[in-house]
Design a protein around this motif. Structure first.
Motif, short mmCIF file in Angstrom:
data_model
loop_
_atom_site.label_atom_id
_atom_site.label_comp_id
_atom_site.label_asym_id
_atom_site.label_seq_id
_atom_site.Cartn_x
_atom_site.Cartn_y
_atom_site.Cartn_z
N ASP B 122 50.30 44.22 51.16
CA ASP B 122 48.93 43.84 50.87
C ASP B 122 48.68 43.65 49.37
O ASP B 122 47.56 43.72 48.89
N ARG B 123 49.73 43.45 48.63
CA ARG B 123 49.58 43.20 47.20
C ARG B 123 50.23 41.87 46.85
O ARG B 123 51.22 41.49 47.47
N ILE B 124 49.68 41.21 45.85
CA ILE B 124 50.32 39.98 45.39
C ILE B 124 51.27 40.33 44.26
O ILE B 124 50.87 40.94 43.26
N LEU B 148 45.87 35.48 35.66
CA LEU B 148 46.21 36.56 36.58
C LEU B 148 45.09 37.59 36.67
O LEU B 148 44.84 38.16 37.73
N ARG B 149 44.40 37.79 35.55
CA ARG B 149 43.28 38.73 35.59
C ARG B 149 42.15 38.16 36.44
O ARG B 149 41.47 38.90 37.16
N LEU B 151 42.60 36.22 38.96
CA LEU B 151 43.08 36.42 40.33
C LEU B 151 42.84 37.86 40.75
O LEU B 151 42.37 38.12 41.87
N GLU B 152 43.14 38.78 39.85
CA GLU B 152 42.96 40.20 40.15
C GLU B 152 41.50 40.51 40.48
O GLU B 152 41.19 41.23 41.42
N ARG B 153 40.58 39.89 39.71
CA ARG B 153 39.16 40.14 39.96
C ARG B 153 38.75 39.66 41.34
O ARG B 153 38.05 40.34 42.08
N GLU B 155 40.63 39.20 43.94
CA GLU B 155 41.25 40.04 44.97
C GLU B 155 40.55 41.39 45.09
O GLU B 155 40.38 41.91 46.18
N ARG B 156 40.14 41.93 43.95
CA ARG B 156 39.43 43.20 43.97
C ARG B 156 38.12 43.06 44.73
O ARG B 156 37.73 43.94 45.50
N THR B 157 37.44 41.94 44.48
CA THR B 157 36.17 41.72 45.15
C THR B 157 36.38 41.68 46.66
O THR B 157 35.58 42.21 47.43
N ARG B 159 38.61 43.23 48.26
CA ARG B 159 38.93 44.58 48.74
C ARG B 159 37.82 45.57 48.38
O ARG B 159 38.05 46.78 48.41
#
Lengths: 652, 361
Positions: B122-124, B148-149, B151-153, B155-157, B159
């Motif tokens: 479940d991680r990229i 990438l940051r 993308l991270e934001r 993905e965090r949203t 989750r």
């Protein structure tokens, strides 16, 4: 036998120089120094006691209007460059704050829509979370800069927040590995098998099962791509609070020195982790550490310049001059203790910051340059006041010359014009070729020797104890190197290291500019530098009536100077070793000298003809007077620049 | 009364101290040392400017025209990453079917960055490959990091339900210059306080040299006290520091750097010059010879300057706050305090000079 006596004499002078009687650090001065240290310490202490510990220079420079109950309040409070101010839109209009984070409403869904004012501009947040707030910044350069800083602060705040999060998979949904790979030809590199290698890595990321098998592969080319074992990363993640251990250095030799504390404090070049954790290969910490080498130099040259000028005041140096010693011995003896101090300082620093032999070898020529320039300065200066300026000039110039290019260590080969780049490279664990070492340090070694030679030339009664302006002293020093017409060619050749340094500096300064602007400027600058180098000593020779002021003599001297310069110029071919000619600017600099392209005999002779002709033009002017000399120099520069331009155009 | 005022000014101009001060300045002018000092400072300013341009062009891609990074994206999470990359101004993404294709493009120079993605637990997972040792390396890494940051934001949203605390929303970037403060916090304090340091250094030289060469005795034959001689020298040196500093500020504002609070800055520099020159006078008369005095002075000033950064109003930060127009009442109070300190120290040093036995020098 003879050498031994000489060495013994040098040693004795060095001992005199280092003896406590001649160094002026008596007990009273030491006490005063101690007092200053205590005073400074008490200021620091009281600052710490009252809680103002070590303000950063950019403390509170951006003012952000924000309410105390805003979720962003602790973001602003926690960043040193941001200052908390009342969230009042009027303050933004009156310019008393630079940015306004609007107050969020009762249900967390307030959208503060500011009037579409010409003076302010509004930034909408992406409507992804349940709370919508808006950020308005003043429409000035400062306002947008404040917003950029605010963004950085928010990102950092989120990073801290996520580190505390229990569910690490949700907190860090993305993990990154960073690796570097050459885009150029893969021959003559270790990783010729790179395309396969790439597939390996991809597989590695795809499936867990492959991990064990791939681990072996990775150790094989560990120095090629900076990968760390992924399981390690996961373990660290689980503990939450993650501290970077610099386990991803390329060179195993550097790995060993975990003992150097500073190195652990700011290990850079992190290559894996969450997106926030990777960092560009900017050698910030290595650069800071390299700078430490330059600090003691300033104190050493201050003392050294003082001791040389002291000899010249009230004819104190006369005693040594009448002793049965050569001038070189005296100067060597007086320099030795300071050189020793410099070497001791360099070695100590190198040990402390985890540098190796290369760092010491790279900084040594810098120390020599500091000492030689100060020596010449002290020989020319008329008073201590003037010496202070000379010392400051020397340290400012040398510090910028060696420090600034080192910033671009990983970016462009121009960085290698500074030996400090070698230090940065060693601290980063990169390999340094002998060619790179020679390219960086040779101009410094040669230049320092020549400066010492110039200074020793005027270490004589008629120059030491007379009051002449610095430029005249300089001409005297040049003249002291001249004997017959042939020596003109030798001096021209000796100018090459300085010409090289000046030209590289010009490249370093201009390489930021767009190429259309920088190429013409560089062509003219280089012409001017070379013409001065070829003719200034001819002028000195005429001024001291060493040569008869006839046209024939001027033409002869010009021709000799041109030939000497032409021969010595061939040594700049060393720049090919580090690939400088690949840069457009480097090419523009070096092509006219016939260094870069392989050419026919006719083209090889062209630079020779050019140097002879232009040097002769300047020499003709130099035999009249200063005004004529400057005029002729201008003409010679223009001819030279036109030639340069033609050559570059042909090759382009 | 204007007439007596004019008379007063004239009398003041004939003042012995001023005569000494004028002589000091004339000597400086004749030796051309002051020109050398200006050249040094110009060099510092020029190189710092070069530094700023260099840093900005390395880290702020918007200012480097035509530097567009082409990224090759491959793997399971290509679509998500492509969305994130397309948000970046200076990066565009192309999707490739396999890593081999992506690296082929990389080696052919069609792409400057390769993102290999995969989804695991479940991680990229992303492997970012950047070119080695080229001018684009830093740019590729920092832009790639931005993407990438982003993308991270996102993905965090997605989750968000699993997170106990929500990360704060990030406002959109408006292309602000991240090095905007460099000019104010580094370059400007350097240019403003360098003249102060140089003034102190010349004062040490000027006094110790007179002692060393015995010319102080000649001066003392004239009907003038040691305090007056020192006053005159100090006056000249204090005067040139703020003039140079103001010239630099003028130069900076000609270059488009807006500078606020000129008057306050002038006051700060003048007061600092008084403090440093008074300190220089004290060291010059106290230490045994020039070398000791010069060493004591430079080490002392550096120490005190470093120590001052632990005070609530440190000089460098005060100058930056004044110039960038973020000054608070505390900042202004700091300037006033510096002036008071300067007055006290100057008075103290004058007392000390009065008690020095000039014949013993």
């Amino acid at each position: 036998m003879k050498l031994r006596t000489r060495l013994r004499r040098i040693w004795r002078i060095a001992r005199w120089e280092a003896s406590p009687g001649s160094t002026s650090l008596d007990r009273r001065t030491l006490l005063a120094g101690l007092f200053l240290v205590v005073l400074a310490g008490s200021i620091v202490g009281s600052g710490l006691v009252f809680g103002f510990g070590g303000l950063s220079p950019n403390q509170d420079i951006y003012r952000v209007g924000i309410d105390a109950d805003s979720p962003y309040h602790s973001v602003v409070e926690g960043h040193s460059a941001l200052a908390v101010r009342p969230a009042d839109p009027e303050l933004l209009e009156s310019g008393e704050i630079d940015m306004l984070v609007s107050p969020d409403g009762n249900s967390g869904t307030v959208t503060l829509t500011a009037e579409e004012d010409a003076d302010t501009s509004e930034v909408e947040l992406e409507p992804t979370s349940q709370s919508r707030i808006s950020v308005i910044h003043a429409q000035t350069e400062k306002g947008t800069a404040a917003l950029t800083t605010f963004r950085v602060a928010v990102e950092r705040y989120n990073d801290r927040l996520m580190a505390l999060e229990a569910n690490q998979t949700a907190a860090y949904p993305v993990s990154v590995q960073l690796q570097y790979r050459s885009q150029q030809s893969l021959v003559d590199r270790e990783g010729v098998e790179q395309p396969d290698d790439a597939d390996d890595d991809a597989d590695d990321a795809d499936a867990d099962d492959d991990d064990d098998a791939d681990a072996d592969d990775e150790t094989d080319d560990a120095d090629e791509d900076e990968t760390t074992d992924e399981d390690d990363t996961d373990d660290d993640r689980d503990t939450g609070d993650r501290i970077d251990v610099d386990d991803d250095r390329e060179d195993p030799a550097v790995d060993d020195d975990d003992g150097s504390l500073v190195d652990q404090l700011f290990g850079d070049g992190t290559a894996s982790g969450s997106p926030a954790e990777i960092s560009p290969p900017f050698p910030f910490s290595s650069l800071l550490l390299a700078f430490v080498f330059l600090v003691p130099m300033n104190f050493i040259i201050q003392a050294y310049g003082g001791t040389i000028l002291n000899e010249r005041i009230k004819r104190r140096g006369e005693l040594l001059l009448v002793a049965p010693l050569t001038r070189l011995d005296i100067v060597a003896g007086k320099t030795l203790p300071y050189l020793a101090a410099a070497v001791a300082a360099i070695t100590g620093i190198s040990l402390a910051i985890g540098g190796g032999l290369i760092s010491i070898l790279a900084v040594l020529p810098i120390a020599l340059a500091f000492l030689s320039a100060t020596f010449v300065g002290a020989m020319f200066a008329r008073s201590f006041k003037e010496l202070t300026f000379v010392t400051v000039t020397v340290s400012v110039f040398l510090t910028t010359y060696v420090f600034v290019p080192a910033i671009f260590t990983n970016v462009t080969p121009i960085a290698l014009i500074s030996p400090l780049t070698l230090v940065v490279m060693e601290l980063q664990g990169e390999a340094i070729g002998i060619g790179a070492y020679a390219f960086s340090t040779a101009p410094f070694y040669l230049g320092s020797s020549i400066l010492f030679l110039l200074g020793v030339g005027v270490y004589r009664e008629e120059d030491m104890f007379t009051q002449k302006p610095v430029p005249l002293k300089f001409l005297d020093a040049l003249d002291a190197r001249l004997r017959g017409p042939k020596s003109v060619a030798v001096v021209s050749a000796l100018m090459i290291p300085f010409v090289f340094i000046a030209e590289l500096l010009a490249i370093a300064v201009l390489f930021v500019l767009p190429i259309e602007v920088s190429i013409p400027i560089i062509l003219v600058t280089i012409a001017a530098i070379e013409e001065v180098a070829k003719s200034i000593h001819i002028y000195a020779g005429f001024e001291s009536d060493r040569f008869g002021r006839s046209t024939k003599m001027a033409l002869l001297l010009g021709a000799l100077s041109g030939i000497g310069f032409f021969v010595a110029e061939k040594f700049t071919a060393i720049s090919q070793v580090v690939g400088l000619p690949e840069l457009a600017l480097g090419e523009a600099t070096l092509t006219p000298a016939g260094v870069t392209p392989t050419a026919t005999l006719a083209l090889l002779a062209a630079p020779l003809a050019l140097h002879v002709v232009t040097a002769a033009i300047s020499a003709l002017g130099a035999k009249r007077d200063l005004r004529w000399y400057l005029g002729a120099l201008l003409v010679a520069t223009l001819v030279h620049a036109a030639y340069n331009f033609a050559v570059v155009t042909i090759y382009a | 009364m204007p007439e007596s005022d004019a008379e007063g000014v004239r009398a003041w101009l004939r003042n012995k101290r001023l005569t000494i001060a004028k002589r000091e300045l004339r000597v400086l002018g004749r030796e051309k040392t002051i020109i050398l000092a200006l050249v040094i400072q110009l060099f510092v300013a020029g190189f710092s400017g070069f530094l700023v341009v260099g840093l900005v062009s390395l880290y702020d891609p918007a200012s480097v025209e035509g530097l567009q990074i082409e990224a090759a994206v491959t793997g399971d999470a290509s679509d998500e990453l492509q969305v994130a990359i397309d948000q970046q101004d200076s990066m565009t993404a192309t999707e490739y079917n396999s890593s081999a294709d992506a690296f082929e493009a990389f080696e052919a120079g069609r792409a400057q960055a390769v993102f290999e993605t995969s989804i695991r637990e479940d991680r990229i997972q992303v492997i970012l490959t950047a070119p080695e040792g080229s001018i684009e390396t830093t740019l590729v890494v920092s832009e790639g990091q931005q993407a990438l940051r982003a993308l991270e934001r996102t993905e965090r949203t997605e989750r968000a339900a699993d997170l106990s605390v929500q990360p704060l929303e990030l406002p959109a970037d408006r292309g602000g210059n991240p090095y905007f403060d460099f000019t104010y916090t580094v370059l400007l304090p350097l240019l403003v306080f360098l003249p102060v340091f140089i003034s102190g250094s010349i004062t040490v030289d000027s006094i110790t040299e007179e002692v060393d060469r015995g010319t102080l005795e000649l001066l003392r034959v004239a009907p003038i006290s040691l305090t007056e001689i020192v006053d005159g020298k100090a006056l000249a040196m204090i005067a040139i520091a703020p003039i140079q500093a103001m010239a630099w500020l003028a130069l900076l504002s000609l270059n488009g750097v807006t500078i606020a609070n000129w008057g306050w800055l002038f006051g700060l520099v003048t007061a600092s010059a008084v403090v440093v020159v008074a300190f220089a006078v004290a060291t010059a008369l106290f230490a045994s010879d020039r070398r000791a005095a010069q060493l004591l002075f430079s080490v002392g000033v550096l120490l005190l300057f470093a120590a001052a950064s632990f005070l609530p109003v440190n000089p460098a930060n005060t100058a930056a706050l004044l110039a960038i127009d973020s000054a608070t009442t505390l900042t202004y109070l700091g300037v006033v305090a510096t002036v008071l300190v300067a007055v006290v120290i100057a008075a103290g040093v004058r007392l000390f000079v009065g008690r020095v036995d000039a014949n013993a020098l």
